[in-house]
Structures are given as structure tokens and as C-alpha cells.
Design an enzyme around this catalytic site. Structure first.
Site, PDB file in Angstrom:
ATOM      1  N   GLU A 230      31.544  40.553  36.043  1.00 11.86           N
ATOM      2  CA  GLU A 230      32.948  40.761  35.671  1.00 11.86           C
ATOM      3  C   GLU A 230      33.630  41.403  36.866  1.00 11.86           C
ATOM      4  O   GLU A 230      33.507  42.604  37.098  1.00 11.86           O
ATOM      5  CB  GLU A 230      33.038  41.653  34.424  1.00 11.86           C
ATOM      6  CG  GLU A 230      32.319  41.111  33.207  1.00 11.86           C
ATOM      7  CD  GLU A 230      32.927  39.826  32.670  1.00 11.86           C
ATOM      8  OE1 GLU A 230      34.028  39.433  33.138  1.00 11.86           O
ATOM      9  OE2 GLU A 230      32.317  39.209  31.794  1.00 11.86           O
ATOM     10  N   CYS A 264      41.211  46.271  36.698  1.00  8.15           N
ATOM     11  CA  CYS A 264      40.940  44.928  37.199  1.00  8.15           C
ATOM     12  C   CYS A 264      41.833  43.875  36.572  1.00  8.15           C
ATOM     13  O   CYS A 264      41.944  42.761  37.088  1.00  8.15           O
ATOM     14  CB  CYS A 264      39.466  44.561  36.977  1.00  8.15           C
ATOM     15  SG  CYS A 264      38.961  44.581  35.237  1.00  8.15           S
TER      16      CYS A 264
END
Length: 506
Positions: A230, A264
Site C-alpha cells: 500500500e 497517502c
């Protein structure tokens, strides 16, 4: 509302570095227990999930306090919503559906009538390693661990060394809730992290930067450990021609400032219709000023996590300024920003950009937005697709043909329209990137699938054996039958191809 924050005087809590032998020993203990006990029951899995939720919920005040200390200043409210409540968002859905997900399913049940039964079993993999970054140091450990417990696995966590107090607290609390056969929290610096990622786990999930992700994948490859990555990326926003400019600007500005921009999923650069560029930029700056009438000593403003990242973000802005960008900074009256002492940077908007500016290629991870004009949607899609795929994309405007075209052609992770990160927050929606923003996904059923082995088990009560198809002696009419099947299937395939070509011609 405000308090004095002096980052420079904060002392890091001691954080023990695990040795390679200790990490290997912890892995051995967990794998031995897994092999000894076999797949856990649904009751045991739910209990482990509940204990992990209790670990965060019952110690929420301590966690939010140490996270704020690690950052220098981090909003207690925001930390509670993101790291504490966020860590349990999947729990109810997983507990409710877990028994159904675990149940073996029959494949081609009609075959049972002739004596063949095939079932697919969801089996736990074994021991799962989870590596979390510093920006959400509790959430990004506990969410994957919840999914791994649901799948029946044991879990080893590597907490981030950039938030050492949080790592130390996790390490201290884990034994109160779990046996080391179930969960272990590993702490330590960069070398410890590298050692952790080189261990022969049954699966490894890493959340962090694309650069580090490449090293993680190389380390895992030594033992053929499957990985879920991720990663971050530069997340684009497209302001549709039918969007409400003020609403879009307000939401983008506030999204950028979540966790001080250190997320993010934060918007990174925004495409705005060329004739609305100044209107949008002005509205963003106004929202920055409304949200943060003060920056220094503001309890609701999240500081940059450390000196390295502070200097990096400031450097991106100054590089753009030196190369001709227009820099609009929402500096409160009477304050001098950026402040290295408090690691505070004014919310900033950059316009008049050129591709040679570092901020155009590097993920910002700070309170800075880049705004770009556009006239043609295909140019926007081409720009995004020519670069590493982002973890998320955002669209503001109606559910129009343009939006549907963007969804169909942009290579990106999840997409949210008219808001921020909803695609990653809705229970049951898979979360993950593509290409440069990662591989694999978790959350909800996707997490259960990621940490499970789907194993087929077939049983036969047939009088004969499939081996007769391959090894003599075979029935004399076998090849005649096989040839007939091949010709029949070839004819079917050709007819489908011809029908498709006929429709294409039309």
C-alpha cells in the site's frame, strides 16, 4: 485553543531495537503454534479481533497523547477519529460476515450427481507480517492485523521508528491482550525494519513510500513471500466544468490539511478549468485562512513529523519558487512561517508550474497544493496515465459523461467524487493501489481474501480415473471422442469471434 509547543525540547522515548535473532525466534513461536493448533474457530478469530479493538479503545487517551508527542503537535480530535475509531471501522462487518466467509463452497455441484465433489476452503496462511508508516502509526498496524486475525493468521507488527513513543506503547500493551503466539509488536530502527522484511513470513503487508516498497519486495522475494504493498503517490483532483468552485475548493483545502497533509490519500495536484483557475486558487487560500487563523501553537494544526520531512517540504516549495512558480501562502497575521522550531509550514498553493520543478514529480506529504489549468479532459487523463499511478483520485462535479470517462480511462487506485477518501472509508470497500501505488488490497472481505489461501479439495467416487486420459492403456475410442470435442469447441469459438467482428463492423 492554543498552547505553546516547543518541538526542540521534546525527548524521544527509549525504543528497543529487536535483534535478528529475536525476530526470528518470535516468528518460530508463532509458526509452531499455528501448525500445532490448526485453523482457529470463528469464535477464536472474533475474540482476537475484539481484543485488538480493546487494545486501541481502552488505551485511546494514551495513544493520542504519545502520537501528539511524537509529531510535536497533533490534534487529539483528529487522532481519535483516524487512529482509534478508524482502526475498528471494519470490525462489525467482519464479525458479522466471518462465519459465511469461512464456510467452504461447492464448485459445480451438478458434478456430485456423477460422483465428483469439489469444495473451495478458505485456509489461513500462517504468520503475517505488517509494516506500518509513521503518519497513522496505530491505524495502519491494527487494520491489516484485524483482517489477518479474521483469516485465522498470527500477526507480527513492525511499528515505525519515526514515532518511537507510539511504537513503545504498542510494544508495552500487546502482551496484556495477546499471547506472543498470537501477536508480537517489533520495535527498532531502519536495520530492524530491513531484517523484519527479510523474514520468511507467509504474507507481508507494507504501507509506505514507493521507494521503500521496492526494497521490501526485493527482501520478501528471497523467501518467495507474497506481498501486499500500500504505497503513496501524487493524487490528482479534477474539478469538473459543472462543479461548484467554492464547495470544491473548500473540500480540497481541508482534505489537504488532514494530518498536516501527511496522508497517502491527500490531494496533491488539482486540475481546474482554465477560466476558473484564479477563482479556485483564491477560494482555497480563503479556506486555509478560515481553518487555520493561527498556525503556530495551534492545537488543531498538525506539525511536520520530523526535521528531515520539514526541510524536504520547504525545499520543494523553494525549488518551485526559484523556477518561476507563483507561491500563495496562507500565513496568519503576526506569524513568521515556515518555523523550523515548531516544524510548521503555512498552507500553500502553487501555480504557474513547469515540469522541471521537483514538486511536480515528488509526493509532497505536507500542506502544499499544486493547481494546474486544463481545457481538455483527455489531456488530463493522458497526464495522469503518463505518470506513476496514484493511490487515489478525486473528482468534483456531477455524475456526468466526463466523470464516467475519467473513471473508465484513468489508471488509478480508488476514486471519490465530491469528497475526500470515502472510497477507503466505507465498510467493505477494498482499499489498494495499482502500479506505482501498490499491489493487492484489504479492508472488509478483500482483507480476508488477501490473508487466506483458497484451496480446492476434490473427491471422486467414479469407477474410472482421470489418469486414463493421459497414460496407457486407454480405450480405443478415446482419441475419436477427444478429436470430436476439439472440433466442436473450435467451431463454437470461431462463431463467437465472427459475431463480435460483425458487431464491431456495424
Amino acid at each position: 485553543m492554543a498552547r505553546a509547543v516547543s518541538i526542540a525540547t521534546h525527548q524521544r522515548s527509549p525504543m528497543r531495537d529487536f535483534t535478528a535473532d529475536e525476530i526470528a525466534a518470535a516468528l518460530h513461536v508463532q509458526r509452531s503454534a499455528f501448525l500445532r493448533d490448526g485453523p482457529p474457530t470463528v469464535a477464536v478469530r472474533r475474540n482476537r479481533i475484539d481484543r485488538l479493538a480493546a487494545l486501541t479503545l481502552e488505551n485511546a487517551d494514551e495513544f493520542t497523547h504519545v502520537m501528539s508527542q511524537d509529531f510535536g503537535n497533533r490534534s487529539i480530535q483528529a487522532a481519535t477519529v483516524s487512529d482509534i475509531l478508524g482502526s475498528i471501522t471494519d470490525v462489525a462487518l467482519i464479525r458479522r460476515n466471518l462465519k459465511k466467509w469461512m464456510k467452504p463452497r461447492d464448485i459445480m455441484p451438478v458434478m456430485r450427481a456423477i460422483g465428483v465433489r469439489t469444495r473451495v476452503q478458505a485456509r489461513p496462511l500462517g504468520v503475517v507480517g505488517v509494516v506500518a508508516p509513521w503518519n497513522f502509526p496505530v491505524l495502519l498496524l491494527t487494520q491489516p492485523a484485524t483482517a489477518a486475525f479474521a483469516a485465522g493468521d498470527r500477526v507480527m507488527m513492525k511499528a515505525s521508528e519515526v514515532t518511537p513513543r507510539t511504537a513503545a506503547l504498542l510494544h508495552e500493551l500487546a502482551p496484556r491482550y495477546f499471547s506472543p503466539e498470537e501477536l508480537v509488536v517489533v520495535t527498532g530502527g531502519r536495520e530492524t525494519g530491513e531484517t523484519f522484511c527479510s523474514m520468511p513470513f507467509d504474507h507481508l503487508l507494507f504501507t509506505g513510500s514507493p521507494g521503500v516498497g521496492k526494497h521490501v519486495q526485493r527482501s520478501a522475494a528471497e523467501h518467495l513471500v507474497p506481498v501486499t504493498l500500500e504505497l503513496g503517490g501524487k493524487n490528482p483532483v479534477v474539478i469538473g466544468r459543472d462543479a461548484n468552485i467554492d464547495t470544491a475548493a473548500s473540500r480540497v483545502a481541508r482534505a489537504r490539511m488532514m494530518n498536516g497533509g501527511q496522508v497517502c490519500l491527500c490531494p496533491d495536484y488539482i486540475f481546474v478549468p482554465a477560466d476558473h483557475l484564479e477563482e479556485f486558487t483564491g477560494a482555497v487560500v480563503r479556506q486555509f485562512r478560515t481553518s487555520f487563523p493561527t498556525v503556530l501553537n495551534n492545537l488543531m494544526h498538525c506539525t511536520i513529523v520530523d526535521d528531515h520531512n520539514f526541510q524536504r517540504v520547504v525545499g520543494l516549495v523553494e525549488d518551485a519558487r526559484a523556477k518561476g512558480a507563483t507561491v500563495s501562502e496562507a500565513v496568519p497575521e503576526g506569524e513568521t512561517l515556515p518555523s523550523a522550531t515548531q516544524r510548521c509550514i503555512a498552507p500553500t498553493v502553487l501555480t504557474n508550474m513547469s515540469d522541471d520543478m521537483r514538486v511536480m514529480s515528488e509526493e509532497v506529504f505536507g500542506p502544499v497544493l499544486t493547481v494546474l489549468p486544463y481545457r481538455n479532459l483527455d489531456d488530463v487523463i493522458g497526464y495522469i496515465n503518463a505518470r506513476p499511478s496514484p493511490l487515489a483520485s478525486y473528482w468534483f462535479g456531477k455524475d456526468s459523461a466526463d466523470f464516467r470517462r475519467f473513471c473508465a480511462h484513468a489508471r488509478t487506485g480508488g476514486i471519490t467524487r465530491n469528497d475526500f477518501l470515502l472510497h477507503a472509508a466505507v465498510d467493505g470497500a477494498p482499499f489498494g493501489g495499482v502500479g506505482g501505488s501498490g499491489m493487492g488490497s484489504y479492508h472488509g472481505k478483500a482483507g480476508f481474501d488477501t490473508f487466506s489461501q483458497y484451496r480446492a479439495v476434490s473427491e471422486s467416487r467414479l469407477p474410472g480415473s482421470a489418469t486414463a486420459l493421459f497414460v496407457p492403456p486407454t480405450h480405443p475410442r478415446l482419441m475419436t471422442t477427444v478429436d470430436w470435442i476439439v472440433r466442436k469447441q473450435a467451431n463454437r469459438v470461431r462463431k463467437r469471434i465472427n459475431r463480435f467482428q460483425g458487431r464491431s463492423t456495424d
